[in-house]
Design a protein around this motif. Structure first.
Motif, PDB file in Angstrom:
ATOM      1  N   ILE A   7       0.866  -1.179   0.000  1.00 38.20           N
ATOM      2  CA  ILE A   7       0.000   0.000   0.000  1.00 38.20           C
ATOM      3  C   ILE A   7       0.904   1.231   0.000  1.00 38.20           C
ATOM      4  O   ILE A   7       1.753   1.378   0.883  1.00 38.20           O
ATOM      5  CB  ILE A   7      -0.978  -0.004   1.186  1.00 38.20           C
ATOM      6  N   THR A   8       0.739   2.075  -1.009  1.00 38.11           N
ATOM      7  CA  THR A   8       1.622   3.233  -1.178  1.00 38.11           C
ATOM      8  C   THR A   8       0.879   4.560  -1.111  1.00 38.11           C
ATOM      9  O   THR A   8       1.512   5.604  -1.005  1.00 38.11           O
ATOM     10  CB  THR A   8       2.379   3.139  -2.517  1.00 38.11           C
ATOM     11  N   LEU A   9      -0.438   4.541  -1.174  1.00 32.78           N
ATOM     12  CA  LEU A   9      -1.209   5.789  -1.169  1.00 32.78           C
ATOM     13  C   LEU A   9      -1.188   6.447   0.203  1.00 32.78           C
ATOM     14  O   LEU A   9      -1.329   5.768   1.217  1.00 32.78           O
ATOM     15  CB  LEU A   9      -2.660   5.517  -1.549  1.00 32.78           C
ATOM     16  N   THR A  29       1.963   4.443   5.800  1.00 31.64           N
ATOM     17  CA  THR A  29       2.250   4.192   4.388  1.00 31.64           C
ATOM     18  C   THR A  29       3.410   5.093   3.975  1.00 31.64           C
ATOM     19  O   THR A  29       3.618   6.148   4.569  1.00 31.64           O
ATOM     20  CB  THR A  29       1.018   4.480   3.508  1.00 31.64           C
ATOM     21  N   PRO A  30       4.180   4.689   2.948  1.00 36.91           N
ATOM     22  CA  PRO A  30       4.025   3.444   2.181  1.00 36.91           C
ATOM     23  C   PRO A  30       4.556   2.229   2.936  1.00 36.91           C
ATOM     24  O   PRO A  30       5.450   2.349   3.760  1.00 36.91           O
ATOM     25  CB  PRO A  30       4.854   3.709   0.925  1.00 36.91           C
ATOM     26  N   SER A 101      -2.312  -1.087  -3.127  1.00 37.16           N
ATOM     27  CA  SER A 101      -1.781  -0.626  -4.411  1.00 37.16           C
ATOM     28  C   SER A 101      -1.551  -1.821  -5.324  1.00 37.16           C
ATOM     29  O   SER A 101      -1.632  -1.709  -6.545  1.00 37.16           O
ATOM     30  CB  SER A 101      -0.474   0.131  -4.197  1.00 37.16           C
ATOM     31  N   THR A 120      -0.762  -5.384 -10.155  1.00 35.44           N
ATOM     32  CA  THR A 120      -1.454  -4.109  -9.978  1.00 35.44           C
ATOM     33  C   THR A 120      -2.537  -3.961 -11.030  1.00 35.44           C
ATOM     34  O   THR A 120      -2.572  -4.696 -12.022  1.00 35.44           O
ATOM     35  CB  THR A 120      -0.480  -2.922 -10.113  1.00 35.44           C
ATOM     36  N   PRO A 126      -6.056   2.521  -7.343  1.00 36.08           N
ATOM     37  CA  PRO A 126      -5.948   1.618  -6.196  1.00 36.08           C
ATOM     38  C   PRO A 126      -6.768   0.356  -6.413  1.00 36.08           C
ATOM     39  O   PRO A 126      -7.775   0.359  -7.116  1.00 36.08           O
ATOM     40  CB  PRO A 126      -6.522   2.451  -5.040  1.00 36.08           C
TER      41      PRO A 126
END
Length: 220
Positions: A7-9, A29-30, A101, A120, A126
């Motif tokens: 998860i990068t958001l 995050t990330p 992500s 992805t 997302p």
């Protein structure tokens, strides 16, 4: 199957995408190597407001007397979810979106080290995976726990693995969350048209202790 994710958001971006009020204790995050039993980002609906909340990834049935009181239930198969005692109430009453992500999957060949792939959405948006959740009340405080709903692999995923998380498009979120009435069951098969990108990545992610952006970097 889904056994690891990234998860990068930022939290505010996730809250905006899902029109959800963020909790104050969301995981940092990330994070490029989110493992089972860790907290994940989950969207739930209720009382006219979606919430972005942390939950333990690993669904705990109410009859477990401790967190390790039975198998670690990180996934729930869509084909049997309505019949399994652990899941059948949750799929009727407590559905959620598990936000990532992307996720990792391993291609296994006898005699070789499993090869990880990072998966992805091809459009870069997302990934909202169908999930179920429930509170486990035998901790010092109620503990929210969740599992990813999976289905048979689509044609793109099949060469790597025979299972795939149920990935929901934005138009399906209200129905899965129970905001748009009943009839969510068919969504558990609606992944054939989701365009996915598969990136071969380093085997360093095979360790649950590995960290950093290099985990999603492509390798030859």
């Amino acid at each position: 199957m889904c056994g690891r994710m990234a998860i990068t958001l930022p939290h505010d971006a996730m809250a905006q995408v899902f029109d959800a009020a963020p909790a104050n204790d969301l995981p940092n995050t990330p994070d490029y190597n989110v493992c089972p039993t860790q907290a994940v980002h989950v969207v739930t609906a209720g009382e006219g407001q979606r919430r972005l909340r942390p939950m333990r990834w690993g669904f705990v049935p109410h009859w477990y007397d401790k967190l390790s009181g039975g198998p670690l239930l990180i996934n729930a198969r869509s084909e049997t979810i309505a019949d399994k005692p652990a899941f059948r109430a949750a799929v009727r009453e407590r559905r959620c979106l598990i936000v990532a992500s992307g996720f990792y999957e391993w291609h296994r060949v006898p005699g070789a080290v499993p090869q990880p792939w990072y998966v992805t959405r091809s459009d870069g948006s997302p990934m909202a995976m169908a999930g179920i959740w429930q509170d486990w009340s035998k901790a010092e405080a109620p503990l929210a726990t969740c599992a990813v709903v999976t289905c048979g692999a689509n044609a793109a995923m099949a060469p790597i693995h025979d299972r795939l998380p149920v990935i929901l498009s934005p138009g399906d979120w209200p129905l899965w969350l129970g905001e748009a009435g009943h009839g969510a069951a068919p969504l558990m098969r609606a992944v054939a048209d989701v365009a996915l990108t598969f990136t071969k990545v380093s085997t360093q992610v095979n360790s649950n202790r590995a960290v950093g952006e290099d985990l999603i970097a492509p390798v030859e």
